[in-house]
Design an enzyme around this catalytic site. Structure first.
Site, PDB file in Angstrom:
ATOM      1  N   ASN A  56     -53.018  -3.026 -14.237  1.00 49.94           N
ATOM      2  CA  ASN A  56     -53.312  -1.630 -14.598  1.00 49.94           C
ATOM      3  C   ASN A  56     -53.932  -0.853 -13.444  1.00 49.94           C
ATOM      4  O   ASN A  56     -53.533   0.280 -13.165  1.00 49.94           O
ATOM      5  CB  ASN A  56     -54.214  -1.584 -15.836  1.00 49.94           C
ATOM      6  CG  ASN A  56     -53.532  -2.202 -17.052  1.00 49.94           C
ATOM      7  OD1 ASN A  56     -52.331  -2.504 -17.006  1.00 49.94           O
ATOM      8  ND2 ASN A  56     -54.281  -2.410 -18.121  1.00 49.94           N
TER       9      ASN A  56
ATOM     10  N   LYS B 133     -42.411   6.563 -13.543  1.00 50.85           N
ATOM     11  CA  LYS B 133     -41.808   6.227 -12.246  1.00 50.85           C
ATOM     12  C   LYS B 133     -40.469   6.908 -11.957  1.00 50.85           C
ATOM     13  O   LYS B 133     -40.298   7.517 -10.907  1.00 50.85           O
ATOM     14  CB  LYS B 133     -41.602   4.722 -12.113  1.00 50.85           C
ATOM     15  CG  LYS B 133     -42.799   3.877 -12.444  1.00 50.85           C
ATOM     16  CD  LYS B 133     -43.559   3.457 -11.249  1.00 50.85           C
ATOM     17  CE  LYS B 133     -44.849   2.746 -11.633  1.00 50.85           C
ATOM     18  NZ  LYS B 133     -45.196   2.713 -13.065  1.00 50.85           N
TER      19      LYS B 133
ATOM     20  N   SER C 118     -11.814  25.542  -2.294  1.00 47.66           N
ATOM     21  CA  SER C 118     -11.283  25.257  -3.618  1.00 47.66           C
ATOM     22  C   SER C 118      -9.988  24.481  -3.443  1.00 47.66           C
ATOM     23  O   SER C 118      -9.275  24.668  -2.465  1.00 47.66           O
ATOM     24  CB  SER C 118     -11.007  26.564  -4.349  1.00 47.66           C
ATOM     25  OG  SER C 118     -10.037  26.364  -5.347  1.00 47.66           O
TER      26      SER C 118
ATOM     27  N   GLU D 105     -25.730  26.359  -5.311  1.00 45.50           N
ATOM     28  CA  GLU D 105     -25.545  26.193  -6.760  1.00 45.50           C
ATOM     29  C   GLU D 105     -26.133  24.868  -7.247  1.00 45.50           C
ATOM     30  O   GLU D 105     -26.779  24.808  -8.296  1.00 45.50           O
ATOM     31  CB  GLU D 105     -24.055  26.244  -7.103  1.00 45.50           C
ATOM     32  CG  GLU D 105     -23.445  27.617  -6.905  1.00 45.50           C
ATOM     33  CD  GLU D 105     -21.944  27.587  -7.114  1.00 45.50           C
ATOM     34  OE1 GLU D 105     -21.471  28.131  -8.109  1.00 45.50           O
ATOM     35  OE2 GLU D 105     -21.227  26.990  -6.288  1.00 45.50           O
TER      36      GLU D 105
ATOM     37  N   TYR E 200     -54.790   2.091 -20.767  1.00 47.50           N
ATOM     38  CA  TYR E 200     -53.407   1.850 -20.355  1.00 47.50           C
ATOM     39  C   TYR E 200     -52.525   1.575 -21.562  1.00 47.50           C
ATOM     40  O   TYR E 200     -52.914   0.871 -22.501  1.00 47.50           O
ATOM     41  CB  TYR E 200     -53.324   0.648 -19.386  1.00 47.50           C
ATOM     42  CG  TYR E 200     -51.888   0.390 -18.953  1.00 47.50           C
ATOM     43  CD1 TYR E 200     -51.328   1.118 -17.914  1.00 47.50           C
ATOM     44  CD2 TYR E 200     -51.091  -0.523 -19.631  1.00 47.50           C
ATOM     45  CE1 TYR E 200     -50.001   0.931 -17.548  1.00 47.50           C
ATOM     46  CE2 TYR E 200     -49.762  -0.714 -19.267  1.00 47.50           C
ATOM     47  CZ  TYR E 200     -49.222   0.022 -18.230  1.00 47.50           C
ATOM     48  OH  TYR E 200     -47.907  -0.158 -17.881  1.00 47.50           O
TER      49      TYR E 200
ATOM     50  N   GLN F  82     -45.367   3.446 -17.836  1.00 44.66           N
ATOM     51  CA  GLN F  82     -44.317   2.995 -16.928  1.00 44.66           C
ATOM     52  C   GLN F  82     -43.225   4.063 -16.781  1.00 44.66           C
ATOM     53  O   GLN F  82     -42.513   4.102 -15.786  1.00 44.66           O
ATOM     54  CB  GLN F  82     -43.728   1.703 -17.502  1.00 44.66           C
ATOM     55  CG  GLN F  82     -42.575   1.119 -16.769  1.00 44.66           C
ATOM     56  CD  GLN F  82     -42.250  -0.263 -17.326  1.00 44.66           C
ATOM     57  OE1 GLN F  82     -43.092  -1.134 -17.353  1.00 44.66           O
ATOM     58  NE2 GLN F  82     -41.037  -0.453 -17.790  1.00 44.66           N
TER      59      GLN F  82
ATOM     60  N   LYS G 153     -11.332  30.511  -0.781  1.00 40.96           N
ATOM     61  CA  LYS G 153     -12.693  30.315  -1.278  1.00 40.96           C
ATOM     62  C   LYS G 153     -13.632  29.681  -0.253  1.00 40.96           C
ATOM     63  O   LYS G 153     -13.259  28.796   0.507  1.00 40.96           O
ATOM     64  CB  LYS G 153     -12.661  29.412  -2.524  1.00 40.96           C
ATOM     65  CG  LYS G 153     -11.907  30.026  -3.680  1.00 40.96           C
ATOM     66  CD  LYS G 153     -12.725  31.052  -4.403  1.00 40.96           C
ATOM     67  CE  LYS G 153     -13.434  30.397  -5.564  1.00 40.96           C
ATOM     68  NZ  LYS G 153     -14.173  31.408  -6.320  1.00 40.96           N
TER      69      LYS G 153
ATOM     70  N   HIS H  10     -34.625  44.740 -11.184  1.00 46.88           N
ATOM     71  CA  HIS H  10     -33.620  44.640 -12.255  1.00 46.88           C
ATOM     72  C   HIS H  10     -32.215  44.415 -11.692  1.00 46.88           C
ATOM     73  O   HIS H  10     -31.227  44.792 -12.324  1.00 46.88           O
ATOM     74  CB  HIS H  10     -33.618  45.901 -13.132  1.00 46.88           C
ATOM     75  CG  HIS H  10     -34.986  46.349 -13.556  1.00 46.88           C
ATOM     76  ND1 HIS H  10     -35.615  45.871 -14.682  1.00 46.88           N
ATOM     77  CD2 HIS H  10     -35.868  47.192 -12.963  1.00 46.88           C
ATOM     78  CE1 HIS H  10     -36.824  46.431 -14.776  1.00 46.88           C
ATOM     79  NE2 HIS H  10     -37.002  47.224 -13.746  1.00 46.88           N
TER      80      HIS H  10
ATOM     81  N   ASN I 194     -17.120  28.442  -1.278  1.00 50.68           N
ATOM     82  CA  ASN I 194     -18.089  28.361  -2.371  1.00 50.68           C
ATOM     83  C   ASN I 194     -19.450  27.867  -1.900  1.00 50.68           C
ATOM     84  O   ASN I 194     -19.534  26.892  -1.154  1.00 50.68           O
ATOM     85  CB  ASN I 194     -17.565  27.428  -3.465  1.00 50.68           C
ATOM     86  CG  ASN I 194     -16.298  27.962  -4.097  1.00 50.68           C
ATOM     87  OD1 ASN I 194     -16.101  29.172  -4.163  1.00 50.68           O
ATOM     88  ND2 ASN I 194     -15.433  27.065  -4.545  1.00 50.68           N
TER      89      ASN I 194
HETATM   90  N1  ARG Z   1     -44.999  -1.848 -14.536  1.00 49.34           N
HETATM   91  C1  ARG Z   1     -46.193  -1.444 -15.218  1.00 49.34           C
HETATM   92  C2  ARG Z   1     -46.344   0.060 -15.115  1.00 49.34           C
HETATM   93  O1  ARG Z   1     -45.696   0.655 -14.331  1.00 49.34           O
HETATM   94  C3  ARG Z   1     -47.351  -2.121 -14.608  1.00 49.34           C
HETATM   95  C4  ARG Z   1     -48.528  -2.314 -15.491  1.00 49.34           C
HETATM   96  C5  ARG Z   1     -48.282  -3.313 -16.517  1.00 49.34           C
HETATM   97  N2  ARG Z   1     -49.485  -3.668 -17.149  1.00 49.34           N
HETATM   98  C6  ARG Z   1     -49.490  -4.301 -18.320  1.00 49.34           C
HETATM   99  N3  ARG Z   1     -50.639  -4.575 -18.793  1.00 49.34           N
HETATM  100  N4  ARG Z   1     -48.392  -4.626 -18.937  1.00 49.34           N
HETATM  101  O2  ARG Z   1     -47.099   0.696 -15.822  1.00 49.34           O
END
Ligand code: ARG
Length: 457
Positions: free
Chosen positions: A105, A320, A272, A285, A312, A317, A278, A151, A280
């Protein structure tokens, strides 16, 4: 596609696995573990010999990862477990002491904060690249006059450089937002353990210094439960993408035949498959389009976190993929815009013609009358009538004869023909205004600010 069965799901229980994406944190995880092991050694919590063996083993792990030889295993769930298990295979028993006085954690929070810190620095560098490109195109076309819009209607003449500098300012504030995020992210959570702290005499300050953190966290529960440094990064990125998306939209408009203000370099347009004429503006975009996924990551994590009890929870998770995707999207988008703006050609003549449109000079005509002692409201009405007359004759106010002017107000004299787009811009001679003299000063000031930021970085 393989057939879906419930059995299939259970057999390959990949649902909880994160190593496929969190392995990207490996440099931070390894640095964090090395600092932790060294500190455990200094403090006599583990032997110096074990600490040395762990640090050496982690170097080996790093090498394996960098050479693509590391045996990543999904059954070990995340990168932290993968590295620890591999360390054990490489150095044996001492590896079992690395996780003393630590939890995944506080470990993952540490690695993620280190990622955010680097992401902030790289985002700022990329932002300065866009600022440099915007300033460059402004400097190359420092006298070009164009319509400024409200506008999306032509409103008042402005310098093209003034318009570009508006974006320079937006991106400048973005750099500061990232700096602010980086400052709050740069706090060490390691030493918080699972949630309550650890029953060992750690030297957290030493670890912080070793890893380049400004300070240590002050509450162990907060340190493992919180992800607002990720949210702040996502929010700063969302704001930057919003600014970039506005520039993208203007690029799309300006490169259209209708506007014709801008022409992008060959490498920044696509043709195109069926229409040979074209060009583009696909990069612009796509940048506009990608803004959506960055907002999505921000909304996603805010929503993930809103009901979580301390401390926690595995839900965390989910921070990420969003931050990795946002970081990659942001950097790629900013790099594309820097390149696009470096090579874009400005059609000053087209801008000039659009800026001479009579409706743009309406405010200046009214001000002209005000200078001849006509009350502003009355002047406004007179100019509206003149615009209608010019529109009926499919011409501009500037093309009307002096008798046509005088028919609306005797205050008009020959000098009414001196009311031009450039004169209009030149009259806006206040700090922050579009007068060429002010814009020249603003460009010089922006250059200096950019150079100072670069020197600081
Ligand atoms: N991969 C986990 C995360 O990104 C790591 C922590 C996991 N901890 C646990 N007590 N299961 O949060």
């Amino acid at each position: 596609m393989t057939e879906y069965t419930t059995h299939h799901f259970q057999a390959a229980s990949t649902y909880t696995v994160s190593v496929g994406y969190d392995k990207r944190l490996y440099p931070y995880d390894i640095d964090g573990s090395m600092a932790h092991a060294r500190m455990l050694g200094h403090q006599g919590i583990i032997s110096q010999a074990d600490a040395g063996a762990i640090v050496g083993g982690l170097e080996g792990v790093r090498r394996e990862i960098e050479e693509g030889l590391f045996p990543w295993r999904d059954d070990l769930e995340d990168l932290h477990m993968n590295i620890e298990v591999r360390l054990h295979e490489l150095i044996g028993a001492p590896a079992g002491r690395l996780h003393t006085a630590r939890s995944r954690n506080d470990q993952v929070a540490t690695a993620t904060r280190m990622f955010v810190r680097d992401a902030v620095a790289n985002a700022q560098t990329a932002l300065r690249g866009v600022q440099d490109a915007l300033l460059g195109i402004a400097e190359r076309h420092k006298d070009a006059v164009m319509p400024g819009y409200t506008h999306l209607q032509r409103a008042q003449p402005v310098l093209f450089a003034h318009h570009m500098l508006a974006y320079f300012e937006m991106f400048d504030r973005d750099i500061e937002r990232f700096a602010d995020c980086g400052r709050r992210a740069n706090v060490l959570p390691l030493g918080s353990g699972a949630l309550a702290g650890v029953p060992y005499p750690l030297d957290r300050e030493w670890v912080a210094k070793e890893l380049g953190f400004d300070s240590i966290s002050t509450n162990s529960m907060d340190a493992v439960a919180d992800r607002d440094y990720v949210l702040e990064f996502l929010a700063a990125a969302a704001t930057t993408m919003m600014h970039t998306s506005r520039l993208a939209e203007e690029t799309v408009l300006w490169t259209s035949q209708e506007f014709g203000f801008l022409r992008l370099g060959r490498e920044w347009v696509t043709g195109s498959s069926i229409m040979p004429q074209k060009r583009n503006p696909d990069f612009a975009e796509i940048a506009r389009g990608k803004t959506g996924r960055v907002y999505g990551s921000l909304m996603g994590l805010l929503t993930t976190m809103k009901g979580l009890p301390l401390t926690y929870n595995r839900d965390l998770q989910e921070d990420k993929e969003g931050i990795f995707d946002t970081y990659d999207t942001l950097i790629a988008t900013l790099e594309a815009f820097a390149g696009m703006m470096q090579t874009a050609e400005v059609n000053e003549a087209r801008m000039q013609v659009a800026a001479e449109d009579s409706s743009l000079l309406a405010t200046d005509m009214a001000d002209y009358l005000v200078a001849k002692d006509i009350p502003f409201r009355e002047a406004h009405g007179i100019v509206s009538t003149l615009i209608d007359i010019a529109a009926d004759r499919k011409t501009t106010i500037a093309e009307l004869s002096i008798s046509e002017f005088k028919a609306q107000s005797l205050a008009f004299e020959e000098d009414v023909y001196e009311v031009t787009a450039l004169a209009s811009a030149t009259a806006r001679d206040v700090p922050g205004g579009t007068a060429p003299k002010r814009v020249a000063e603003a460009m010089a000031e922006a250059r200096a600010r950019l150079a100072a930021r670069e020197a600081q970085a």
